[in-house]
Motif scaffolding. Sequence first.
Motif, short mmCIF file in Angstrom:
data_model
loop_
_atom_site.label_atom_id
_atom_site.label_comp_id
_atom_site.label_asym_id
_atom_site.label_seq_id
_atom_site.Cartn_x
_atom_site.Cartn_y
_atom_site.Cartn_z
N TYR A 10 -2.51 -8.53 6.43
CA TYR A 10 -3.96 -8.65 6.70
C TYR A 10 -4.21 -9.98 7.32
N THR B 211 -3.29 0.27 -3.68
CA THR B 211 -3.05 -1.02 -3.05
C THR B 211 -2.75 -2.06 -4.12
N HIS C 219 0.82 -1.21 0.00
CA HIS C 219 0.00 0.00 0.00
C HIS C 219 0.86 1.26 0.00
N ARG D 296 1.62 -4.75 3.70
CA ARG D 296 0.49 -4.74 4.63
C ARG D 296 0.22 -6.18 5.03
#
Length: 92
Positions: A92, A17, A8, A90
């Motif tokens: 997640y 992204t 990102h 990132r």
Amino acid sequence: MRRRHHFHIDHAGHSVTATVETGRHVEVEIMIDGKETGHGTTQGDRPVSVQVQLPTDPPIPVCVRTTPGPGVPRCVLEIPDADPHVMSPRHY
């Protein structure tokens, strides 16, 4: 084995992204402000570049260059007449 990686960056007031799915075939999906705007594929560890536009007035053409490997993938946002910007991973 397939694995997903997320990257990102915020640029010019927009969220960019990249989702990189690695494996035998690498798939790259680019989203700008939460909307899918580009997609690219490659095989193995070959780099892939996806051309997209930032929705400014006028639109700014940019490129997300992804290097899938070896190891952990890397993504860079390339903007005309500017130094490349490394996109942050990132989790997640």
